[in-house]
Design a protein around this motif. Structure first.
Motif, short mmCIF file in Angstrom:
data_model
loop_
_atom_site.label_atom_id
_atom_site.label_comp_id
_atom_site.label_asym_id
_atom_site.label_seq_id
_atom_site.Cartn_x
_atom_site.Cartn_y
_atom_site.Cartn_z
N HIS A 41 -8.64 52.18 -22.37
CA HIS A 41 -7.68 51.79 -21.33
C HIS A 41 -8.39 51.32 -20.07
O HIS A 41 -7.97 50.35 -19.43
CB HIS A 41 -6.74 52.96 -21.01
CG HIS A 41 -5.75 53.24 -22.08
ND1 HIS A 41 -5.91 54.27 -22.97
CD2 HIS A 41 -4.60 52.62 -22.44
CE1 HIS A 41 -4.91 54.29 -23.82
NE2 HIS A 41 -4.09 53.29 -23.52
N PHE A 42 -9.48 51.97 -19.70
CA PHE A 42 -10.25 51.54 -18.54
C PHE A 42 -10.96 50.21 -18.81
O PHE A 42 -11.12 49.39 -17.91
CB PHE A 42 -11.27 52.62 -18.15
CG PHE A 42 -10.67 53.79 -17.43
CD1 PHE A 42 -10.46 53.74 -16.06
CD2 PHE A 42 -10.29 54.93 -18.12
CE1 PHE A 42 -9.90 54.82 -15.38
CE2 PHE A 42 -9.74 56.01 -17.47
CZ PHE A 42 -9.53 55.95 -16.09
N LYS A 48 -9.37 43.10 -16.87
CA LYS A 48 -8.34 42.30 -16.20
C LYS A 48 -8.77 41.96 -14.77
O LYS A 48 -8.51 40.86 -14.28
CB LYS A 48 -7.01 43.04 -16.18
CG LYS A 48 -6.34 43.18 -17.55
CD LYS A 48 -5.97 41.83 -18.12
CE LYS A 48 -5.29 41.97 -19.48
NZ LYS A 48 -5.04 40.65 -20.10
N LEU A 49 -9.42 42.91 -14.10
CA LEU A 49 -9.86 42.67 -12.73
C LEU A 49 -10.92 41.57 -12.68
O LEU A 49 -10.80 40.59 -11.94
CB LEU A 49 -10.41 43.95 -12.11
CG LEU A 49 -11.06 43.82 -10.71
CD1 LEU A 49 -10.08 43.23 -9.71
CD2 LEU A 49 -11.58 45.18 -10.24
N SER A 50 -11.98 41.72 -13.48
CA SER A 50 -13.05 40.71 -13.46
C SER A 50 -12.56 39.36 -13.97
O SER A 50 -12.94 38.31 -13.43
CB SER A 50 -14.25 41.19 -14.29
OG SER A 50 -13.90 41.46 -15.62
N SER A 198 -3.97 53.58 -12.28
CA SER A 198 -5.34 54.04 -12.03
C SER A 198 -6.25 53.91 -13.25
O SER A 198 -7.01 54.82 -13.59
CB SER A 198 -5.32 55.51 -11.55
OG SER A 198 -4.55 55.63 -10.38
N LYS A 199 -6.18 52.75 -13.90
CA LYS A 199 -6.99 52.51 -15.10
C LYS A 199 -8.02 51.40 -14.87
O LYS A 199 -8.40 50.68 -15.80
CB LYS A 199 -6.08 52.12 -16.28
CG LYS A 199 -5.11 53.22 -16.70
CD LYS A 199 -5.83 54.46 -17.21
CE LYS A 199 -4.86 55.52 -17.69
NZ LYS A 199 -5.55 56.76 -18.12
N VAL A 200 -8.48 51.25 -13.62
CA VAL A 200 -9.46 50.22 -13.30
C VAL A 200 -10.66 50.86 -12.61
O VAL A 200 -10.51 51.61 -11.64
CB VAL A 200 -8.85 49.15 -12.36
CG1 VAL A 200 -9.91 48.10 -12.01
CG2 VAL A 200 -7.64 48.49 -13.01
N LEU A 201 -11.86 50.59 -13.13
CA LEU A 201 -13.10 51.03 -12.49
C LEU A 201 -13.47 49.98 -11.45
O LEU A 201 -14.03 48.93 -11.78
CB LEU A 201 -14.21 51.18 -13.54
CG LEU A 201 -13.93 52.18 -14.67
CD1 LEU A 201 -15.06 52.17 -15.70
CD2 LEU A 201 -13.73 53.58 -14.12
#
Length: 252
Positions: A41-42, A48-50, A198-201
């Protein structure tokens, strides 16, 4: 932790370069996060962020080059997001392996079509206007592949580029620009959901995002110079990787 950056960042750069030209960068970047030992999940959320950071740059570059028509892109994005919500609901009722079996037919057939059709993805000049039939077909494709994106996802950008040129008969430059807009919208939509849960490092995602930005920027420049000549072989390679991954998922 340093190992995560060393594994993820170079592969995310490569993914951004490939994605800017022919789509399918997620087939490289997501496995990179998983290879680095990031929980699933992370891995998806951070990817998705990058990806969103890199896609923003290539989208802006394509827009600056005149490859994006705002009206067509806006309606396509709406259709894709609506389709994505339908696809996500459909995924709750259909077994995932059924879709994998369908892909085992679609993927090699698509790759064979590109190999045998020398005129596939040829790059005419961007037309001054888009016909009503092209507009309607583009929306239908955006809706359909948006549903695919919500149901399964990988390779959506590649399929968009192929169908928008081969079925909607958009010039490849316009098809590429529209694909970037749809990819950006769906990436940002998904990213918001992962951030809320809260699944993004954040640190890894932001640093990898910088590598994605550079990869997407260089890929967009490379595409503008070589166009369909480079897009066709890269898309075939992406499809073959996707086919191998699909077979692996079924066997596993």
């Amino acid at each position: 932790m340093l190992t995560e950056f060393l594994v993820v960042c170079p592969l995310v750069f490569l993914a951004g370069f490939v994605d800017a030209i022919g789509g399918g960068g997620g087939l490289i970047s997501l496995p990179a996060y998983l290879m680095a030992g990031i929980p699933a999940h992370f891995a998806v959320g951070t990817n998705k962020l990058s990806s969103a950071m890199g896609t923003t740059i290539s989208t802006l570059e394509f827009a600056r080059s005149g490859y994006i028509r705002l009206k067509l892109a806006a309606f396509s994005v709406f259709a894709a997001i609506f389709g994505s919500s339908l696809g996500a609901r459909l995924a709750l009722h259909i077994a995932n392996h059924v879709f994998h079996l369908i892909l085992l037919i679609i993927l090699p057939a698509t790759a064979l079509y590109l190999l045998l059709n020398r005129h596939a993805l040829k790059s005419p000049l961007v037309e001054k206007s888009v016909s009503s039939s092209q507009f309607i077909m583009t929306l239908a494709i955006s809706l359909s592949l948006g549903a695919y994106d919500g149901f399964y996802g990988p390779g959506t950008g590649t399929f968009l580029l192929i169908t928008l040129t081969g079925i909607a008969h958009l010039p490849i430059n316009l098809a590429a620009g529209n694909t970037k807009m749809i990819n950006l919208a769906t990436n940002v939509t998904a990213l918001v959901v992962f951030l809320m849960n809260s699944k993004v490092l954040m640190l890894l995602g932001l640093v990898a995002g910088l590598f994605s930005i550079v990869g997407n920027f260089l890929g967009a420049l490379y595409y503008k110079r070589f166009g369909s000549r480079i897009a066709r072989p890269i898309i075939i390679i992406v499809l073959l990787i996707f086919l191998a991954k699909t077979i692996w998922d079924l066997v596993g």
